[in-house]
Design an enzyme around this catalytic site. Structure first.
Site, PDB file in Angstrom:
ATOM      1  N   TYR A 256      41.301  39.882  47.015  1.00 10.17           N
ATOM      2  CA  TYR A 256      42.390  39.036  47.530  1.00 10.17           C
ATOM      3  C   TYR A 256      42.021  37.552  47.457  1.00 10.17           C
ATOM      4  O   TYR A 256      42.874  36.691  47.573  1.00 10.17           O
ATOM      5  CB  TYR A 256      42.749  39.411  48.972  1.00 10.17           C
ATOM      6  CG  TYR A 256      43.385  40.769  49.117  1.00 10.17           C
ATOM      7  CD1 TYR A 256      43.843  41.481  48.001  1.00 10.17           C
ATOM      8  CD2 TYR A 256      43.547  41.363  50.358  1.00 10.17           C
ATOM      9  CE1 TYR A 256      44.410  42.724  48.126  1.00 10.17           C
ATOM     10  CE2 TYR A 256      44.127  42.612  50.495  1.00 10.17           C
ATOM     11  CZ  TYR A 256      44.553  43.287  49.371  1.00 10.17           C
ATOM     12  OH  TYR A 256      45.122  44.524  49.496  1.00 10.17           O
TER      13      TYR A 256
ATOM     14  N   LYS B 115      34.201  52.375  44.782  1.00  9.60           N
ATOM     15  CA  LYS B 115      34.438  53.058  43.495  1.00  9.60           C
ATOM     16  C   LYS B 115      33.301  52.679  42.547  1.00  9.60           C
ATOM     17  O   LYS B 115      33.493  51.945  41.574  1.00  9.60           O
ATOM     18  CB  LYS B 115      35.801  52.636  42.921  1.00  9.60           C
ATOM     19  CG  LYS B 115      36.980  53.155  43.713  1.00  9.60           C
ATOM     20  CD  LYS B 115      37.584  54.436  43.243  1.00  9.60           C
ATOM     21  CE  LYS B 115      37.989  54.502  41.807  1.00  9.60           C
ATOM     22  NZ  LYS B 115      38.272  55.903  41.406  1.00  9.60           N
TER      23      LYS B 115
ATOM     24  N   ASP C   9      38.929  56.897  46.362  1.00  5.99           N
ATOM     25  CA  ASP C   9      40.088  57.767  46.102  1.00  5.99           C
ATOM     26  C   ASP C   9      39.912  59.115  46.790  1.00  5.99           C
ATOM     27  O   ASP C   9      40.860  59.674  47.352  1.00  5.99           O
ATOM     28  CB  ASP C   9      40.346  57.920  44.596  1.00  5.99           C
ATOM     29  CG  ASP C   9      39.100  58.253  43.794  1.00  5.99           C
ATOM     30  OD1 ASP C   9      37.987  58.105  44.325  1.00  5.99           O
ATOM     31  OD2 ASP C   9      39.234  58.687  42.628  1.00  5.99           O
TER      32      ASP C   9
ATOM     33  N   ASP D 120      42.581  47.892  53.169  1.00  6.56           N
ATOM     34  CA  ASP D 120      44.004  47.643  53.411  1.00  6.56           C
ATOM     35  C   ASP D 120      44.779  48.953  53.272  1.00  6.56           C
ATOM     36  O   ASP D 120      45.583  49.340  54.130  1.00  6.56           O
ATOM     37  CB  ASP D 120      44.479  46.609  52.360  1.00  6.56           C
ATOM     38  CG  ASP D 120      45.813  45.992  52.705  1.00  6.56           C
ATOM     39  OD1 ASP D 120      46.407  46.388  53.723  1.00  6.56           O
ATOM     40  OD2 ASP D 120      46.264  45.121  51.946  1.00  6.56           O
TER      41      ASP D 120
ATOM     42  N   ASP E  77      46.032  51.763  56.507  1.00  7.78           N
ATOM     43  CA  ASP E  77      47.451  52.106  56.679  1.00  7.78           C
ATOM     44  C   ASP E  77      47.646  53.615  56.579  1.00  7.78           C
ATOM     45  O   ASP E  77      48.440  54.203  57.317  1.00  7.78           O
ATOM     46  CB  ASP E  77      48.313  51.422  55.602  1.00  7.78           C
ATOM     47  CG  ASP E  77      48.773  50.038  56.040  1.00  7.78           C
ATOM     48  OD1 ASP E  77      48.260  49.546  57.064  1.00  7.78           O
ATOM     49  OD2 ASP E  77      49.635  49.458  55.365  1.00  7.78           O
TER      50      ASP E  77
END
Ligand code: NAD
Length: 370
Positions: free
Chosen positions: A142, A193, A226, A250, A254
């Site tokens: 970000y 990852k 994942d 993020d 959620d």
């Protein structure tokens, strides 16, 4: 008696209504007399823009720097949709995070038994769930440069975001996760990852090294982000603390949150580095939800996310774990009595507004503390 300084930043929309309920809890704790909370208030978001022409004034930033903790409501609303980008309401929150150096975002996902049926997952998967997601908040994709959209010679456009992490950024967030795990279930999953990203390789190496030197007593497992997303819906109770980068955090926070039902139930904390002399961290506590313009000013908002955020302040800024436990119990108790705001309403339950929910939690807290 110890005095703690709190800066209340209600902001816009329902932030104003839910922070008012927190103030009642603060009054109660002050009367109980173990510590004293001295409160000051400031403007943030659209409310600050209307008065100062910016999303938070330098004077209020100064107050935030001096406070022991900032309790934040929410910002934004259609009234400010057209204001210049640099002074949009969200810029106030971003400045607070940046200037206070709040690099660790803590998002608990707790499923209150009374709400287990409201989850999109089966009751047996979520009942009693208690996960803490620790998300790196100030680095990663970000913020990494270059970050741009350029037009190529052939007229096509190319967009670039850059994922960057340094050793020290990973070390400090890993330490926060291990410290938290020690106070909870003593287990950390580190999600990245490493199979496809160089930042994932470094993340994995640094977390492994921090574990060895700083927290060998805590159980550590590495998991691909994942797979973590999949396991969160398959068997969420296997997790205690999950530590991960800004982007994966993020998404995963959620996802974990939805196991608990509603936005109106979700608290969060953002912490900075520990002061080398006092050990104290800069901290901001806020509900995950926004200003909910559709219900603002109507007394309909669920105050639980904001009250539970204050509970996190008691636990993580003021070492008042016993009081935080009582507040959590009071929330669970009121839900068990069948009281519900509109966002968590279920058949057969009693629908209440913001102030009634706040009063019920306060009454339950008084009963439990007696
Ligand atoms: P939102 O979280 O404000 O609302 C989404 C939906 O959830 C709405 O239907 C709302 O009524 C409901 N909801 C949210 N919190 C609730 C609560 N406590 N009780 C009952 N219902 C609740 O998100 P949005 O509608 O996408 O955004 C509205 C404004 O808030 C925008 O200006 C957005 O930029 C801003 N926003 C701010 C923050 C923040 O301050 N941290 C976070 C997200 C969005």
């Amino acid at each position: 008696m110890t005095t703690y300084n709190l800066l209340l930043l209600p902001g816009d929309g329902i932030g104003v209504e839910t922070i008012a309920e927190v103030e009642r809890i603060i009054d109660f704790l002050n009367k109980a007399g173990r510590v004293k909370f001295a409160t000051d208030t400031g403007l943030v978001g659209g409310a600050a823009y209307d008065v100062h022409g910016v999303a938070i004034s330098d004077a209020d930033m100064d107050k935030a720097h001096k406070a022991d903790a900032v309790i934040f409501g929410a910002v934004g609303g259609p009234k400010w949709d057209g204001v210049p980008y640099a002074v949009r309401p969200e810029a106030g929150l971003l400045r607070l995070r940046k200037d206070l150096g709040l690099f660790a975002n803590l998002r608990p996902a707790i499923c209150y038994p009374a709400l287990a049926d409201a989850s999109s997952l089966k009751r047996e998967l979520v009942e009693g769930l208690d996960i803490m997601i620790v998300r790196e908040l100030t680095g990663g994709v970000y913020f990494g440069e270059p970050k741009e959209i350029v037009t190529l010679e052939n007229g096509e456009k190319r967009a670039v975001d850059t994922q960057i992490y340094t050793t020290s950024e990973i070390e400090r967030i890993a330490k926060v996760a291990f410290d938290l795990a020690r106070k909870r279930g003593n287990k950390v999953h580190s999600a990245e990852k490493r199979n496809v990203m160089r930042t994932g390789v470094l993340w994995n190496e640094v977390v492994t090294a921090v574990h060895k030197s700083y927290a060998p007593d805590v159980q550590l497992e590495h998991i691909l982000a994942d797979n973590c997303a999949m396991q969160l819906v398959r068997n969420p109770k296997q997790f205690d603390v999950i530590v991960t980068d800004n982007l994966f955090g993020d998404v995963l926070s959620d996802e974990a949150a939805m196991a608990t039902g509603s936005l109106g139930m979700l608290p969060s904390a953002s912490l900075g580095a520990a002061d080398p002399k006092t050990g104290k961290r800069k901290a901001l506590y806020e509900p995950v939800h926004g200003s909910a313009p559709d219900i603002a000013g109507k007394g309909l908002a669920n105050p639980i996310a904001t009250i539970a955020s204050f509970g996190m302040a008691l636990r993580y800024s003021f070492d008042m774990g016993a009081e935080a436990d009582l507040l959590d119990k009071a929330i669970a108790g009121v839900l068990a009595q069948g009281l519900r705001t509109g966002d968590i309403m279920q058949p057969g339950m009693t629908k209440v507004g913001t102030a009634e929910m706040g009063s019920a939690i306060l009454a339950e807290l008084q009963k439990l503390a007696a």
